[in-house]
Design a protein around this motif. Structure first.
Motif, short mmCIF file in Angstrom:
data_model
loop_
_atom_site.label_atom_id
_atom_site.label_comp_id
_atom_site.label_asym_id
_atom_site.label_seq_id
_atom_site.Cartn_x
_atom_site.Cartn_y
_atom_site.Cartn_z
N HIS A 14 79.02 8.05 74.02
CA HIS A 14 78.19 8.78 73.05
C HIS A 14 77.70 10.08 73.70
O HIS A 14 76.52 10.24 74.00
CB HIS A 14 77.01 7.93 72.60
CG HIS A 14 76.40 8.37 71.30
ND1 HIS A 14 75.68 9.54 71.16
CD2 HIS A 14 76.42 7.80 70.06
CE1 HIS A 14 75.26 9.66 69.91
NE2 HIS A 14 75.70 8.61 69.22
N VAL A 16 76.98 12.92 72.71
CA VAL A 16 75.94 13.71 72.05
C VAL A 16 74.59 13.49 72.75
O VAL A 16 73.74 14.37 72.76
CB VAL A 16 75.85 13.35 70.56
CG1 VAL A 16 74.66 14.03 69.89
CG2 VAL A 16 77.14 13.76 69.85
N SER A 21 74.60 11.85 64.78
CA SER A 21 76.04 11.73 64.61
C SER A 21 76.69 13.11 64.70
O SER A 21 76.04 14.14 64.51
CB SER A 21 76.37 11.09 63.25
OG SER A 21 75.96 11.95 62.20
N GLU A 22 77.99 13.13 64.99
CA GLU A 22 78.68 14.40 65.12
C GLU A 22 78.66 15.23 63.84
O GLU A 22 78.49 16.45 63.90
CB GLU A 22 80.11 14.16 65.62
CG GLU A 22 80.15 13.68 67.06
CD GLU A 22 81.56 13.67 67.64
OE1 GLU A 22 82.47 14.21 66.99
OE2 GLU A 22 81.73 13.13 68.75
N LEU A 25 75.28 16.82 63.78
CA LEU A 25 75.23 17.83 64.85
C LEU A 25 75.88 19.11 64.36
O LEU A 25 75.33 20.22 64.51
CB LEU A 25 75.93 17.30 66.10
CG LEU A 25 76.09 18.23 67.30
CD1 LEU A 25 76.15 17.42 68.59
CD2 LEU A 25 77.36 19.07 67.19
N GLU A 26 77.05 18.99 63.76
CA GLU A 26 77.77 20.18 63.29
C GLU A 26 77.00 20.87 62.17
O GLU A 26 76.97 22.10 62.11
CB GLU A 26 79.17 19.78 62.83
CG GLU A 26 80.04 20.96 62.49
CD GLU A 26 81.51 20.72 62.78
OE1 GLU A 26 82.32 21.32 62.08
OE2 GLU A 26 81.84 19.95 63.70
N THR A 49 77.36 19.06 75.20
CA THR A 49 78.10 18.73 73.98
C THR A 49 77.69 19.62 72.81
O THR A 49 78.54 20.12 72.06
CB THR A 49 77.87 17.25 73.62
OG1 THR A 49 78.33 16.44 74.70
CG2 THR A 49 78.60 16.88 72.35
N TRP A 50 76.38 19.83 72.65
CA TRP A 50 75.90 20.68 71.55
C TRP A 50 76.38 22.13 71.74
O TRP A 50 76.86 22.75 70.80
CB TRP A 50 74.37 20.65 71.50
CG TRP A 50 73.77 19.35 71.07
CD1 TRP A 50 73.67 18.20 71.81
CD2 TRP A 50 73.20 19.05 69.80
NE1 TRP A 50 73.05 17.22 71.08
CE2 TRP A 50 72.74 17.70 69.85
CE3 TRP A 50 72.99 19.78 68.64
CZ2 TRP A 50 72.12 17.09 68.77
CZ3 TRP A 50 72.36 19.17 67.56
CH2 TRP A 50 71.94 17.83 67.63
N ARG A 53 80.17 22.82 71.24
CA ARG A 53 80.54 22.85 69.83
C ARG A 53 80.05 24.13 69.17
O ARG A 53 80.75 24.70 68.31
CB ARG A 53 79.95 21.62 69.11
CG ARG A 53 80.44 21.51 67.67
CD ARG A 53 81.93 21.26 67.62
NE ARG A 53 82.46 21.32 66.27
CZ ARG A 53 83.43 22.13 65.87
NH1 ARG A 53 83.99 22.98 66.74
NH2 ARG A 53 83.86 22.12 64.63
#
Length: 247
Positions: A14, A16, A21-22, A25-26, A49-50, A53
């Motif tokens: 995980h 993130v 959840s992804e 996040l997006e 991760t953030w 993206r």
């Protein structure tokens, strides 16, 4: 086994590293609507991760990521390289409190890392120093879904004032000179996915590595699971706000 290693193992499934959840996040990142040339700062970035993206969503941007975990930053560097983003992100191994203010940023992230500054209010003061006027902040923070009992507070090593309820958390953000332009309150399913991944990754690793380190990892997993299932599940919530600096 130190805490950084335990955290790195716990987040293998995980990345993130928050109960988000992804897709959400997006959504949070997309709504920042960063323009070409925008600068991003992630305080307590972990594996970034953030931020990675965000760089993919907004090709004309660059970023700095700050964290104290060499393991997480090594992973961030490898991921940046594999995704063709290495030339657009600079990673800094140091406490977020020691990162210098040079040029202002258009977006500052601090998701699940307000403890680095001693809490939400202090975090908002620090974030504001890094932002250009009218800049954006993406802040993820805990809040009390329901009032915690004194025994739970004792188990968590927390006080009632460490978090507010959801309306109180909005007030704390806006009293610091920001306006909420979007927010995502993590659903119970997101929390469960995060916690089962956290404890499960450690448990699997422990079973694959019998010995003292495996024993330590398993004990950490079981202790965390007990605290979650019989403690803060349904009591502690998590909210991520996209905020605009009003200064």
């Amino acid at each position: 086994m130190d805490r950084q290693t335990i955290s790195a193992i716990a987040h293998l499934d995980h990345p993130v590293a928050a109960p988000v959840s992804e897709p959400h996040l997006e959504r949070l990142l997309t709504l920042s609507r960063l323009e070409t040339g925008a600068r991003i700062l992630d305080l307590g970035c972990g594996e970034a991760t953030w931020t990675l993206r965000a760089l993919e969503l907004f090709p004309g941007t660059t970023a700095d990521g700050v964290d104290i975990s060499s393991q997480a930053l090594d992973t961030a560097a490898r991921n940046a390289e594999s995704r063709g983003l290495a030339g657009r992100i600079r990673l800094h191994e140091k406490p977020a409190t020691e990162f210098p203010v040079a040029e202002p940023y258009d977006l500052v992230l601090c998701v699940g890392a307000t403890h680095a500054f001693g809490g939400l209010s202090a975090t908002m003061e620090e974030v504001r120093r890094f932002l250009r006027p009218g800049g954006l902040a993406l802040i993820g923070e805990g809040f009390w879904e329901t009032p915690p009992t004194p025994p739970l507070l004792h188990r968590l090593g927390a006080t009632l004032d460490d978090y507010a309820d959801l309306p109180g958390t909005v007030t704390r953000m806006e009293d610091a000179g920001f306006r909420v332009v979007y927010g995502h309150t993590s659903e119970l399913a997101e929390w469960d996915e995060y916690e089962w991944s956290w404890t499960g990754s450690l448990t699997r690793w422990a079973l694959d590595h019998p010995g003292p380190d495996g024993d330590t990892a398993l004990a950490a997993a079981l202790d965390h699971r007990e605290m979650w299932l019989n403690g803060y599940r349904g009591v502690l919530g998590f909210v991520t706000f996209l905020l605009r600096h009003t200064g």
